[in-house]
Design an enzyme around this catalytic site. Structure first.
Site, PDB file in Angstrom:
ATOM      1  N   ILE A 153      21.186  37.431  -2.891  1.00  9.58           N
ATOM      2  CA  ILE A 153      21.156  38.626  -3.743  1.00  9.58           C
ATOM      3  C   ILE A 153      21.997  38.419  -5.007  1.00  9.58           C
ATOM      4  O   ILE A 153      21.557  38.722  -6.119  1.00  9.58           O
ATOM      5  CB  ILE A 153      21.641  39.863  -2.948  1.00  9.58           C
ATOM      6  CG1 ILE A 153      20.678  40.150  -1.792  1.00  9.58           C
ATOM      7  CG2 ILE A 153      21.764  41.088  -3.853  1.00  9.58           C
ATOM      8  CD1 ILE A 153      21.173  41.166  -0.766  1.00  9.58           C
ATOM      9  N   ASP A 172      32.823  32.810  -5.078  1.00  7.35           N
ATOM     10  CA  ASP A 172      32.203  32.722  -3.758  1.00  7.35           C
ATOM     11  C   ASP A 172      33.092  31.797  -2.941  1.00  7.35           C
ATOM     12  O   ASP A 172      33.354  30.662  -3.343  1.00  7.35           O
ATOM     13  CB  ASP A 172      30.772  32.154  -3.865  1.00  7.35           C
ATOM     14  CG  ASP A 172      30.019  32.291  -2.550  1.00  7.35           C
ATOM     15  OD1 ASP A 172      30.556  31.878  -1.502  1.00  7.35           O
ATOM     16  OD2 ASP A 172      28.887  32.814  -2.564  1.00  7.35           O
ATOM     17  N   PRO A 201      29.294  39.264   2.228  1.00  6.43           N
ATOM     18  CA  PRO A 201      29.215  40.035   3.478  1.00  6.43           C
ATOM     19  C   PRO A 201      30.557  40.685   3.801  1.00  6.43           C
ATOM     20  O   PRO A 201      31.588  40.306   3.245  1.00  6.43           O
ATOM     21  CB  PRO A 201      28.865  38.973   4.528  1.00  6.43           C
ATOM     22  CG  PRO A 201      29.352  37.695   3.956  1.00  6.43           C
ATOM     23  CD  PRO A 201      29.307  37.814   2.460  1.00  6.43           C
ATOM     24  N   ARG A 229      28.514  46.171   1.475  1.00  7.21           N
ATOM     25  CA  ARG A 229      28.959  46.953   2.631  1.00  7.21           C
ATOM     26  C   ARG A 229      30.123  47.824   2.186  1.00  7.21           C
ATOM     27  O   ARG A 229      30.999  47.376   1.430  1.00  7.21           O
ATOM     28  CB  ARG A 229      29.398  46.049   3.789  1.00  7.21           C
ATOM     29  CG  ARG A 229      28.240  45.412   4.572  1.00  7.21           C
ATOM     30  CD  ARG A 229      27.394  46.450   5.338  1.00  7.21           C
ATOM     31  NE  ARG A 229      26.292  45.856   6.070  1.00  7.21           N
ATOM     32  CZ  ARG A 229      25.043  45.715   5.616  1.00  7.21           C
ATOM     33  NH1 ARG A 229      24.736  46.117   4.388  1.00  7.21           N
ATOM     34  NH2 ARG A 229      24.118  45.186   6.389  1.00  7.21           N
ATOM     35  N   ASP A 253      26.095  52.062  -3.246  1.00  5.18           N
ATOM     36  CA  ASP A 253      24.950  52.264  -2.343  1.00  5.18           C
ATOM     37  C   ASP A 253      25.430  52.303  -0.901  1.00  5.18           C
ATOM     38  O   ASP A 253      24.660  52.605   0.002  1.00  5.18           O
ATOM     39  CB  ASP A 253      23.936  51.126  -2.539  1.00  5.18           C
ATOM     40  CG  ASP A 253      22.676  51.353  -1.706  1.00  5.18           C
ATOM     41  OD1 ASP A 253      22.114  52.472  -1.790  1.00  5.18           O
ATOM     42  OD2 ASP A 253      22.274  50.452  -0.955  1.00  5.18           O
ATOM     43  N   GLU A 258      29.863  55.641   6.069  1.00  8.11           N
ATOM     44  CA  GLU A 258      28.490  56.131   5.848  1.00  8.11           C
ATOM     45  C   GLU A 258      27.764  56.471   7.148  1.00  8.11           C
ATOM     46  O   GLU A 258      26.840  57.300   7.139  1.00  8.11           O
ATOM     47  CB  GLU A 258      27.680  55.095   5.059  1.00  8.11           C
ATOM     48  CG  GLU A 258      27.364  53.826   5.842  1.00  8.11           C
ATOM     49  CD  GLU A 258      26.554  52.827   5.036  1.00  8.11           C
ATOM     50  OE1 GLU A 258      26.897  52.593   3.864  1.00  8.11           O
ATOM     51  OE2 GLU A 258      25.575  52.286   5.581  1.00  8.11           O
ATOM     52  N   HIS A 290      22.532  53.985   0.941  1.00  3.88           N
ATOM     53  CA  HIS A 290      22.185  52.667   1.495  1.00  3.88           C
ATOM     54  C   HIS A 290      20.667  52.430   1.384  1.00  3.88           C
ATOM     55  O   HIS A 290      20.005  52.145   2.374  1.00  3.88           O
ATOM     56  CB  HIS A 290      22.658  52.551   2.954  1.00  3.88           C
ATOM     57  CG  HIS A 290      22.877  51.131   3.385  1.00  3.88           C
ATOM     58  ND1 HIS A 290      23.897  50.756   4.221  1.00  3.88           N
ATOM     59  CD2 HIS A 290      22.201  49.990   3.095  1.00  3.88           C
ATOM     60  CE1 HIS A 290      23.844  49.458   4.437  1.00  3.88           C
ATOM     61  NE2 HIS A 290      22.814  48.973   3.759  1.00  3.88           N
TER      62      HIS A 290
HETATM   63  P1  NAI Z   1      23.871  35.637   1.572  1.00  4.42           P
HETATM   64  O1  NAI Z   1      24.394  35.202   2.904  1.00  4.42           O
HETATM   65  O2  NAI Z   1      22.690  34.951   0.985  1.00  4.42           O
HETATM   66  O3  NAI Z   1      25.059  35.571   0.494  1.00  4.42           O
HETATM   67  C1  NAI Z   1      26.362  36.010   0.746  1.00  4.42           C
HETATM   68  C2  NAI Z   1      27.298  35.149  -0.093  1.00  4.42           C
HETATM   69  O4  NAI Z   1      28.620  35.652   0.083  1.00  4.42           O
HETATM   70  C3  NAI Z   1      27.288  33.674   0.332  1.00  4.42           C
HETATM   71  O5  NAI Z   1      27.089  32.845  -0.789  1.00  4.42           O
HETATM   72  C4  NAI Z   1      28.663  33.471   0.939  1.00  4.42           C
HETATM   73  O6  NAI Z   1      29.176  32.169   0.724  1.00  4.42           O
HETATM   74  C5  NAI Z   1      29.478  34.508   0.184  1.00  4.42           C
HETATM   75  N1  NAI Z   1      30.714  34.854   0.852  1.00  4.42           N
HETATM   76  C6  NAI Z   1      30.988  34.831   2.192  1.00  4.42           C
HETATM   77  N2  NAI Z   1      32.285  35.173   2.398  1.00  4.42           N
HETATM   78  C7  NAI Z   1      32.821  35.389   1.164  1.00  4.42           C
HETATM   79  C8  NAI Z   1      34.120  35.749   0.717  1.00  4.42           C
HETATM   80  N3  NAI Z   1      35.127  35.917   1.589  1.00  4.42           N
HETATM   81  N4  NAI Z   1      34.319  35.907  -0.604  1.00  4.42           N
HETATM   82  C9  NAI Z   1      33.299  35.709  -1.476  1.00  4.42           C
HETATM   83  N5  NAI Z   1      32.049  35.351  -1.122  1.00  4.42           N
HETATM   84  C10 NAI Z   1      31.822  35.201   0.186  1.00  4.42           C
HETATM   85  O7  NAI Z   1      23.637  37.195   1.716  1.00  4.42           O
HETATM   86  P2  NAI Z   1      22.704  38.125   0.805  1.00  4.42           P
HETATM   87  O8  NAI Z   1      21.334  38.162   1.378  1.00  4.42           O
HETATM   88  O9  NAI Z   1      22.888  37.752  -0.621  1.00  4.42           O
HETATM   89  O10 NAI Z   1      23.352  39.553   1.091  1.00  4.42           O
HETATM   90  C11 NAI Z   1      24.651  39.881   0.660  1.00  4.42           C
HETATM   91  C12 NAI Z   1      25.082  41.169   1.326  1.00  4.42           C
HETATM   92  O11 NAI Z   1      24.264  42.250   0.866  1.00  4.42           O
HETATM   93  C13 NAI Z   1      24.866  41.200   2.865  1.00  4.42           C
HETATM   94  O12 NAI Z   1      25.985  40.651   3.525  1.00  4.42           O
HETATM   95  C14 NAI Z   1      24.738  42.657   3.156  1.00  4.42           C
HETATM   96  O13 NAI Z   1      26.016  43.174   3.480  1.00  4.42           O
HETATM   97  C15 NAI Z   1      24.288  43.264   1.828  1.00  4.42           C
HETATM   98  N6  NAI Z   1      22.958  43.874   1.905  1.00  4.42           N
HETATM   99  C16 NAI Z   1      22.834  45.193   1.545  1.00  4.42           C
HETATM  100  C17 NAI Z   1      21.612  45.816   1.577  1.00  4.42           C
HETATM  101  C18 NAI Z   1      21.442  47.233   1.131  1.00  4.42           C
HETATM  102  O14 NAI Z   1      20.387  47.828   1.395  1.00  4.42           O
HETATM  103  N7  NAI Z   1      22.400  47.829   0.452  1.00  4.42           N
HETATM  104  C19 NAI Z   1      20.424  45.095   2.057  1.00  4.42           C
HETATM  105  C20 NAI Z   1      20.643  43.702   2.356  1.00  4.42           C
HETATM  106  C21 NAI Z   1      21.887  43.129   2.301  1.00  4.42           C
END
Ligand code: NAI
Length: 325
Positions: A153, A172, A201, A229, A253, A258, A290
């Site tokens: 994302i 990251d 996350p 989150r 969001d 929530e 959300h």
């Molecule tokens: P992803 O796993 O592809 O990317 C997450 C990134 O965060 C990774 O590059 C990881 O290395 C990095 N990361 C992990 N720990 C970290 C830290 N301590 N500090 C900085 N970066 C760190 O996940 P994606 O698909 O990009 O999703 C990201 C988040 O979006 C999900 O964890 C979820 O919480 C949220 N989400 C929210 C939705 C919504 O409807 N509002 C829907 C889908 C996801």
């Protein structure tokens, strides 16, 4: 096979019903999974849950006692499931990516709405008020956006921001060696960003990463966007930051508490959460429920992958999308 769905909404039913067949049936429960409702899973082989279902130790124990073999998350995040405790007892699968575009685009929608006041203009013109007083925004062009988490994302969000001519810096913790992205320390990101967007996350590491200390480092007037989150932000510290005018706006969001209110129509109730009430009362705070994931494309992908995950697990005993830590 019959799968009970917890916290199911009309849009879930619409997207999953098409996968109903003689071999797979769905039972849709409106209630969330928690200690009081887990007994509804008795007699099933698998359960399907969403972001605010509570799947902690006692719930996992109960599921195992009922003989449930699989917890199928119909979402990407899994912070609501005690994965460590589940290990070796019950398999947990998820939908790792369904439409990162949906979430990144929603983050941009919130940001644009905030900086150009289109939500306020919409309400005004509906009541024949064409005044521009109080609607002045600012250009995104040339502003610095700090992106925390450059996964699926975060990267799409970055590409969109570049389209606006914004300068992008990123942090990251587990960044991949590449690339085209200017990485910096978290501290520098806090100090130099006009806008901060959270795409990492929720973990022990990231819990309340936006707090009094990090806010102190930020530029005056910074806009914070959170589509990740809720618990990434300490909401009380955010409120103090907004009151002191250090923070110029928040686009949320997600919200830490929530689970008690989001996804439901509470419009006839008295708000029982003072923090949320204050946030909602602030003119520079924009809250959506959300909903960043909620596009037709994402719902279709969620349904397809969830059904594939369940079939793969029961056909082979394994699943590519198993959550392992
Ligand atoms: P992803 O796993 O592809 O990317 C997450 C990134 O965060 C990774 O590059 C990881 O290395 C990095 N990361 C992990 N720990 C970290 C830290 N301590 N500090 C900085 N970066 C760190 O996940 P994606 O698909 O990009 O999703 C990201 C988040 O979006 C999900 O964890 C979820 O919480 C949220 N989400 C929210 C939705 C919504 O409807 N509002 C829907 C889908 C996801």
């Amino acid at each position: 096979m019959k799968i009970p769905f917890f916290d199911s909404k009309k849009y879930d039913i619409n997207s999953f019903e098409q996968y109903k067949s003689h071999s797979v049936e769905f039972k849709f429960f409106e209630t969330r999974m928690n200690h009081d409702t887990v007994s509804l899973a008795n007699g099933y082989d698998a359960v399907c849950v969403f972001v605010n279902d509570v799947v902690d130790k006692p719930v996992i124990d109960a599921l195992c006692e009922y003989g449930v073999k699989l917890i199928a998350l119909r979402c990407a995040g899994f912070n609501n499931v005690d994965i460590k405790y589940a290990e070796g007892k019950i398999t947990v699968v998820r939908v790792p990516a369904y439409s990162p575009y949906a979430v990144a685009e929603h983050a941009i929608a919130l940001l644009l709405t905030h900086v150009r006041n289109t939500h306020k203009a919409y309400i005004r013109t509906k009541s024949y008020n064409f005044s521009l007083i109080g609607l002045c925004g600012f250009d995104l062009y040339n502003k610095t956006v700090g992106v925390i988490g450059t996964g699926k994302i975060g990267r799409i969000f970055i590409d969109i921001c570049r389209g606006f001519g914004m300068k992008v810096i990123a942090y990251d913790k587990f960044r991949k060696a590449d690339d085209n992205i200017e990485y910096t320390t978290l501290e520098n990101l806090f100090k130099n960003s006009d806008i901060i967007s959270l795409h990492c996350p929720l973990t022990e590491d990231t819990y309340h990463m936006i707090n009094e200390n990090s806010i102190r480092m930020m530029k005056k007037g910074v806009i914070i966007v959170n589509t990740s989150r809720g618990a990434l932000i300490d909401a009380d510290d955010l409120i103090e930051g907004i009151k002191s005018k250090k923070i110029g706006g928040a686009c949320l969001d997600v919200y830490e508490e929530e689970a008690d209110v989001f996804y439901e129509d509470n419009s006839s109730d008295i708000i029982d959460d003072d923090t949320l009430a204050i946030l909602l009362s602030m003119p520079n705070v924009l809250v959506t429920s959300h909903q960043a994931f909620l596009t037709e494309e994402a719902l279709a992908n969620i349904a397809q992958t969830t059904v594939d995950n369940i079939k793969e697990f029961f056909d082979t005993g394994k699943c590519e999308n198993e959550v392992v830590i």
